[in-house]
Write a protein that holds these residues in place. Sequence first.
Motif, PDB file in Angstrom:
ATOM      1  N   THR A 126       0.831  -1.212   0.000  1.00 50.76           N
ATOM      2  CA  THR A 126       0.000   0.000   0.000  1.00 50.76           C
ATOM      3  C   THR A 126       0.860   1.255   0.000  1.00 50.76           C
ATOM      4  OG1 THR A 126      -1.697  -1.208   1.237  1.00 50.76           O
ATOM      5  CG2 THR A 126      -1.908   1.175   1.140  1.00 50.76           C
ATOM      6  N   GLU A 127       1.966   1.225   0.743  1.00 52.66           N
ATOM      7  CA  GLU A 127       2.873   2.380   0.754  1.00 52.66           C
ATOM      8  C   GLU A 127       3.492   2.604  -0.624  1.00 52.66           C
ATOM      9  OE1 GLU A 127       5.486   1.365   3.939  1.00 52.66           O
ATOM     10  OE2 GLU A 127       4.338   2.523   5.425  1.00 52.66           O
ATOM     11  N   LYS A 128       3.782   1.513  -1.343  1.00 51.35           N
ATOM     12  CA  LYS A 128       4.287   1.641  -2.711  1.00 51.35           C
ATOM     13  C   LYS A 128       3.221   2.266  -3.612  1.00 51.35           C
ATOM     14  CE  LYS A 128       7.659  -2.158  -2.680  1.00 51.35           C
ATOM     15  NZ  LYS A 128       8.014  -3.483  -3.274  1.00 51.35           N
ATOM     16  N   GLN A 129       1.975   1.910  -3.395  1.00 54.19           N
ATOM     17  CA  GLN A 129       0.889   2.497  -4.172  1.00 54.19           C
ATOM     18  C   GLN A 129       0.766   3.995  -3.890  1.00 54.19           C
ATOM     19  OE1 GLN A 129      -2.486   0.141  -3.027  1.00 54.19           O
ATOM     20  NE2 GLN A 129      -1.945  -1.583  -4.351  1.00 54.19           N
ATOM     21  N   VAL A 130       0.894   4.377  -2.629  1.00 53.85           N
ATOM     22  CA  VAL A 130       0.836   5.799  -2.275  1.00 53.85           C
ATOM     23  C   VAL A 130       1.961   6.566  -2.963  1.00 53.85           C
ATOM     24  CG1 VAL A 130       1.115   7.464  -0.393  1.00 53.85           C
ATOM     25  CG2 VAL A 130      -0.344   5.454  -0.079  1.00 53.85           C
ATOM     26  N   SER A 131       3.175   6.002  -2.922  1.00 53.31           N
ATOM     27  CA  SER A 131       4.318   6.651  -3.566  1.00 53.31           C
ATOM     28  C   SER A 131       4.088   6.787  -5.067  1.00 53.31           C
ATOM     29  CB  SER A 131       5.591   5.849  -3.289  1.00 53.31           C
ATOM     30  OG  SER A 131       6.706   6.424  -3.934  1.00 53.31           O
ATOM     31  N   ALA A 132       3.524   5.740  -5.690  1.00 56.70           N
ATOM     32  CA  ALA A 132       3.249   5.778  -7.125  1.00 56.70           C
ATOM     33  C   ALA A 132       2.203   6.836  -7.446  1.00 56.70           C
ATOM     34  CB  ALA A 132       2.791   4.406  -7.597  1.00 56.70           C
ATOM     35  N   LEU A 133       1.174   6.933  -6.629  1.00 53.99           N
ATOM     36  CA  LEU A 133       0.126   7.930  -6.844  1.00 53.99           C
ATOM     37  C   LEU A 133       0.669   9.354  -6.674  1.00 53.99           C
ATOM     38  CD1 LEU A 133      -2.832   6.173  -5.007  1.00 53.99           C
ATOM     39  CD2 LEU A 133      -2.742   6.730  -7.444  1.00 53.99           C
ATOM     40  N   ALA A 147       3.383  12.307 -18.241  1.00 52.46           N
ATOM     41  CA  ALA A 147       2.297  11.825 -17.381  1.00 52.46           C
ATOM     42  C   ALA A 147       1.788  10.467 -17.851  1.00 52.46           C
ATOM     43  CB  ALA A 147       1.156  12.844 -17.359  1.00 52.46           C
ATOM     44  N   LEU A 148       1.596  10.313 -19.171  1.00 59.97           N
ATOM     45  CA  LEU A 148       1.130   9.032 -19.708  1.00 59.97           C
ATOM     46  C   LEU A 148       2.135   7.918 -19.438  1.00 59.97           C
ATOM     47  CD1 LEU A 148      -0.336  10.203 -23.144  1.00 59.97           C
ATOM     48  CD2 LEU A 148      -1.626   9.270 -21.219  1.00 59.97           C
ATOM     49  N   SER A 149       3.414   8.220 -19.603  1.00 61.23           N
ATOM     50  CA  SER A 149       4.458   7.232 -19.349  1.00 61.23           C
ATOM     51  C   SER A 149       4.447   6.801 -17.888  1.00 61.23           C
ATOM     52  CB  SER A 149       5.823   7.811 -19.725  1.00 61.23           C
ATOM     53  OG  SER A 149       6.861   6.917 -19.410  1.00 61.23           O
ATOM     54  N   GLU A 150       4.256   7.751 -16.982  1.00 60.20           N
ATOM     55  CA  GLU A 150       4.224   7.431 -15.560  1.00 60.20           C
ATOM     56  C   GLU A 150       2.993   6.580 -15.225  1.00 60.20           C
ATOM     57  OE1 GLU A 150       5.815   7.603 -11.644  1.00 60.20           O
ATOM     58  OE2 GLU A 150       6.641   8.073 -13.622  1.00 60.20           O
ATOM     59  N   GLN A 181       3.420   2.726 -13.743  1.00 61.85           N
ATOM     60  CA  GLN A 181       2.952   2.354 -12.413  1.00 61.85           C
ATOM     61  C   GLN A 181       1.829   1.330 -12.451  1.00 61.85           C
ATOM     62  OE1 GLN A 181       4.629   3.112  -9.990  1.00 61.85           O
ATOM     63  NE2 GLN A 181       5.637   5.071 -10.309  1.00 61.85           N
ATOM     64  N   SER A 182       1.163   1.158 -13.608  1.00 61.40           N
ATOM     65  CA  SER A 182       0.047   0.215 -13.686  1.00 61.40           C
ATOM     66  C   SER A 182       0.314  -0.953 -14.630  1.00 61.40           C
ATOM     67  CB  SER A 182      -1.221   0.950 -14.149  1.00 61.40           C
ATOM     68  OG  SER A 182      -1.035   1.509 -15.441  1.00 61.40           O
ATOM     69  N   ALA A 183       1.548  -1.075 -15.111  1.00 62.39           N
ATOM     70  CA  ALA A 183       1.879  -2.133 -16.074  1.00 62.39           C
ATOM     71  C   ALA A 183       1.774  -3.505 -15.427  1.00 62.39           C
ATOM     72  CB  ALA A 183       3.287  -1.916 -16.614  1.00 62.39           C
ATOM     73  N   ALA A 184       1.376  -4.493 -16.213  1.00 62.83           N
ATOM     74  CA  ALA A 184       1.289  -5.869 -15.736  1.00 62.83           C
ATOM     75  C   ALA A 184       1.735  -6.803 -16.845  1.00 62.83           C
ATOM     76  CB  ALA A 184      -0.138  -6.204 -15.315  1.00 62.83           C
ATOM     77  N   THR A 185       2.748  -7.614 -16.557  1.00 58.77           N
ATOM     78  CA  THR A 185       3.260  -8.590 -17.533  1.00 58.77           C
ATOM     79  C   THR A 185       2.972  -9.987 -17.017  1.00 58.77           C
ATOM     80  OG1 THR A 185       5.062  -7.072 -18.110  1.00 58.77           O
ATOM     81  CG2 THR A 185       5.287  -9.364 -18.786  1.00 58.77           C
TER      82      THR A 185
END
Length: 453
Positions: free
Chosen positions: A41-48, A283-286, A290-294
Amino acid sequence: MAGGLSIGGLSSGLDTTSIVKQLMAVEAASQTQLKSRVTATEKQVSALQSINSRLSSVATMAAKVLPTTFAGTTVAGTAWTATTTTSSSTGVTATATSSADARPGSTTFTVQQVAAAHSLVTDPVAQDATVVPGPPYEVAIEFPSAGADAVRLMVGGNGTIRDVAAAINGDASLGMRATVLQTAPGEYRLQVSSTTTGAASAFELTNLSSGTTVTRMAQDAVIDIGGGVTAVSASGSFDDLLPGASIKVLPGSEYQTATVSVARDATSASTATKNLVDSVNVALSELRSQSAATPSTSSGSTGTSGPLAGDAVVRSITQNLLGAVSASGVSPAEAGIELSRDGSLTFDQSRFDALMASDPAKAQAIVTGLAERLQGVAKAASDPTTGSVTTSITGRRSTVADLNDQIAGWDTRLDLRRTTLERQFAALETALSGLQSQSGYLASQIAGLPSWG
């Protein structure tokens, strides 16, 4: 035993320390899961937060091409109104300024006089000589242009020039500074100067036993723009003479002729448009990063995912940014802005410059419309109170706080559980030790019994 020296397995032969450790690892599984959730969750906050910063940049870049309000008047954005200034004289500087009525133009003038601050010195006296009659010691400062009564300034000490200097420097409202100078061995003078330029800064220092000499007379800056027409400035700056330019005449520029010109900044609009496109791409690249999934592959490679993989807020912002490019039905491609196959924007400056040359109003309308839509998307997401990203960050921070409370509760439960297990195993060892003693005693008793053949 809990809290003290414990040597496990002396009686049982069991590694009780290891057993307790393994049991505690099982007991702590729930807490470990909570800690993993906190980290994620902290990683998500940092990404946001990183995404929020990029979106704020989009809003900032958009503002440079959008209309602004200046002195109550709405004017085109700075990208379309920016100007450059030049001066033909090294004694005259010209700086571009924001002005609602700034237009290309020029003016030529001759500097008649430059702005100067009033300054005087006293006649020479001994360093410790009293120069103010008294006690009490008091000097008078008159400002002829003000038409007001003289300022009566009390002087401490023994009324020496050093005491006068201290009294003047101690009163900031006078707008003056005083310095004691040694002009020859044993010869001292008091120098007093105004801190501002202009004729209104002239003053007289009286009620001294020592005479004074004016070393520099206060005066305004005066320029002659021709035909006997002049402009006057106490500071030496002429900010309203030519809209869009701040003109400053420097000391030593008397009798110099200067031509100051204001011209439209031809590169400002294209630079601002490119910066807007670049900020959107960042902004699009970021957002994608942050939401990429492989996913994992059949060959055995492990899948990876960003901290915000599958996040609905991120997906919505990405779609809104891309949708803003053509939402008006007018393609920005005419102004050199296009959406590429990889989902990023491209900017063709030559095409933009061509449209600016043939139809600047259309180029401005296309870019301004795009900027307005992009700014709307960015602000809706990054608003510090109601933005979707802001709200998402707030919610996750609340989740982290709740999880940390649960983890702290588990710390207490696990400590109690560890204590219980250690006591149980200690009791086991004690019991086994007693049984072993009894077994040994019984064995010795049985061995001592008589045998009958």
